[in-house]
Scaffold this active site. Sequence first.
Site, PDB file in Angstrom:
ATOM      1  N   LYS A 127     -12.182  -3.441  -5.494  1.00 24.80           N
ATOM      2  CA  LYS A 127     -13.126  -2.071  -5.665  1.00 24.80           C
ATOM      3  C   LYS A 127     -12.461  -1.097  -6.448  1.00 24.80           C
ATOM      4  CE  LYS A 127     -12.801  -1.949  -0.859  1.00 24.80           C
ATOM      5  NZ  LYS A 127     -13.614  -2.428   0.130  1.00 24.80           N
TER       6      LYS A 127
ATOM      7  N   LYS B  23      -7.195 -10.130  -8.786  1.00 23.99           N
ATOM      8  CA  LYS B  23      -8.474 -10.129  -7.788  1.00 23.99           C
ATOM      9  C   LYS B  23      -9.388  -9.235  -8.319  1.00 23.99           C
ATOM     10  CE  LYS B  23      -8.561  -9.365  -3.274  1.00 23.99           C
ATOM     11  NZ  LYS B  23      -8.164  -9.297  -1.953  1.00 23.99           N
TER      12      LYS B  23
ATOM     13  N   LYS C 293       0.696  -1.222   0.123  1.00 20.33           N
ATOM     14  CA  LYS C 293      -0.209  -0.083  -0.104  1.00 20.33           C
ATOM     15  C   LYS C 293       1.008   1.290   0.097  1.00 20.33           C
ATOM     16  CE  LYS C 293      -4.450  -1.499   1.888  1.00 20.33           C
ATOM     17  NZ  LYS C 293      -5.294  -1.360   2.923  1.00 20.33           N
TER      18      LYS C 293
HETATM   19  P1  AMP Z   1     -11.472  -5.516   0.890  1.00 21.00           P
HETATM   20  O1  AMP Z   1     -12.559  -5.018   0.196  1.00 21.00           O
HETATM   21  O2  AMP Z   1     -10.078  -5.727   0.121  1.00 21.00           O
HETATM   22  O3  AMP Z   1     -11.452  -4.586   2.269  1.00 21.00           O
HETATM   23  O4  AMP Z   1     -11.970  -6.961   1.938  1.00 21.00           O
HETATM   24  C1  AMP Z   1     -13.027  -6.936   2.570  1.00 21.00           C
HETATM   25  C2  AMP Z   1     -13.169  -8.585   2.492  1.00 21.00           C
HETATM   26  O5  AMP Z   1     -13.638  -9.054   1.282  1.00 21.00           O
HETATM   27  C3  AMP Z   1     -11.784  -9.244   2.897  1.00 21.00           C
HETATM   28  O6  AMP Z   1     -12.228 -10.365   3.880  1.00 21.00           O
HETATM   29  C4  AMP Z   1     -11.283  -9.823   1.571  1.00 21.00           C
HETATM   30  O7  AMP Z   1     -10.742 -10.838   2.136  1.00 21.00           O
HETATM   31  C5  AMP Z   1     -12.542 -10.060   1.039  1.00 21.00           C
HETATM   32  N1  AMP Z   1     -12.422 -10.103  -0.595  1.00 21.00           N
HETATM   33  C6  AMP Z   1     -12.062  -8.973  -1.232  1.00 21.00           C
HETATM   34  N2  AMP Z   1     -11.937  -9.070  -2.227  1.00 21.00           N
HETATM   35  C7  AMP Z   1     -12.066 -10.327  -2.630  1.00 21.00           C
HETATM   36  C8  AMP Z   1     -12.009 -11.210  -3.691  1.00 21.00           C
HETATM   37  N3  AMP Z   1     -11.791 -10.795  -4.907  1.00 21.00           N
HETATM   38  N4  AMP Z   1     -12.161 -12.403  -3.657  1.00 21.00           N
HETATM   39  C9  AMP Z   1     -12.644 -13.130  -2.592  1.00 21.00           C
HETATM   40  N5  AMP Z   1     -12.490 -12.253  -1.385  1.00 21.00           N
HETATM   41  C10 AMP Z   1     -12.323 -10.972  -1.424  1.00 21.00           C
END
Ligand code: AMP
Length: 332
Positions: A197, A194, A111
């Site tokens: 967002k 992945k 980051k």
């Molecule tokens: P984030 O949006 O990266 O803050 O992630 C929030 C939660 O969603 C975390 O537990 C991540 O592990 C899960 N997560 C985010 N993106 C993915 C993805 N593409 N596939 C599976 N889990 C995800």
Amino acid sequence: MNRIFSGVQPTGNLHLGNYLGAIRNWVRLQSEYECVFCIVDMHAITVWQDPQGLRDHTREVTAGMLAAGVDPARNVVFNQSQVPAHAELAWIFNCVARLGWLNRMTQFKEKAGKHRENASVGLYAYPNLMAADILAYRATHVPVGEDQKQHLELARDIAQKFNGDYGRDFFPLPEPLIFGAATRVMSLRDGTKKMSKSDESDYSRINMTDDADTIALKIRKAKTDLEPLPAEESGLEGRPEAANLVGIFAALADRTRQEVLTDFAGAQFSEFKKALTELAVATLGPMNAEMKRLLADPGHVDSVLRDGGRRARELSEPIMREVFDIVGFLRP
Ligand code: AMP
Ligand code: TRP
């Protein structure tokens, strides 16, 4: 007693990856464990957040959780900044964790990137706040994605050092609950990235707020290759986009990839995408409608968070009283 803690950042649209990788698992855990689910607004501001955007996203993530079936009566659902224990315990952990430990954190390196000198101190100390989130409730189990495993190991190290330094067996060493690679959802435009967002193309992800037409369009436009679907999982090797769509289908249908391939062996993507669209719309459509209904009534969402905040304070205050006592903070 087993207690679950998990957190999600209010930093933008919830997408299918968040749903399949995190929120859906929370819904499943709520019948087995006592659960505390936190929207971590204090973590969010480790990188710049527009204040109104932060408020909107906090409500949106809350609405998404409720729409997906997280029951705020059975679980504690709240935003982090309502409960002083998180900041208080994070400060104590800033004094327990060692610089060397934080220097090893890969998320900070990613980051902060090349502009390390310009990153906030909060971004560096992020894992200490995460440890405080969990341990302020003496949570024993933490559902996290693979990417958060290192932070959870750090939380265990902090708990252990605190217990050792003060000669008290006070904090449990929280265990990760990792919900397998099967639920790692990849971008619809590039099967090696992945779903995220932060991807600039909205066609790379399915948002929990997308309506049926948008979901159908995004799946139709999703990248594929020219081969039909294989009969065996090994036939997906080297075909990341095909593997991703099959994985999404399997996750939504709650079946294995092999079961999905057995049904669709030899099918063209046009046919498979139609079935996937139907399944995605059937699962996400009702959630999408419920989320819209909830977002039209922010007063209700706020009252859920307020009630959760009160209950979270009730859980954490007695624990923090003990922590202050152990550390030697006088509370005359
Ligand atoms: P984030 O949006 O990266 O803050 O992630 C929030 C939660 O969603 C975390 O537990 C991540 O592990 C899960 N997560 C985010 N993106 C993915 C993805 N593409 N596939 C599976 N889990 C995800
Ligand atoms: N760091 C986690 C993420 O980005 C969110 C989070 C904050 C969390 N505190 C937590 C997850 C405590 C589990 C437990 O996904």
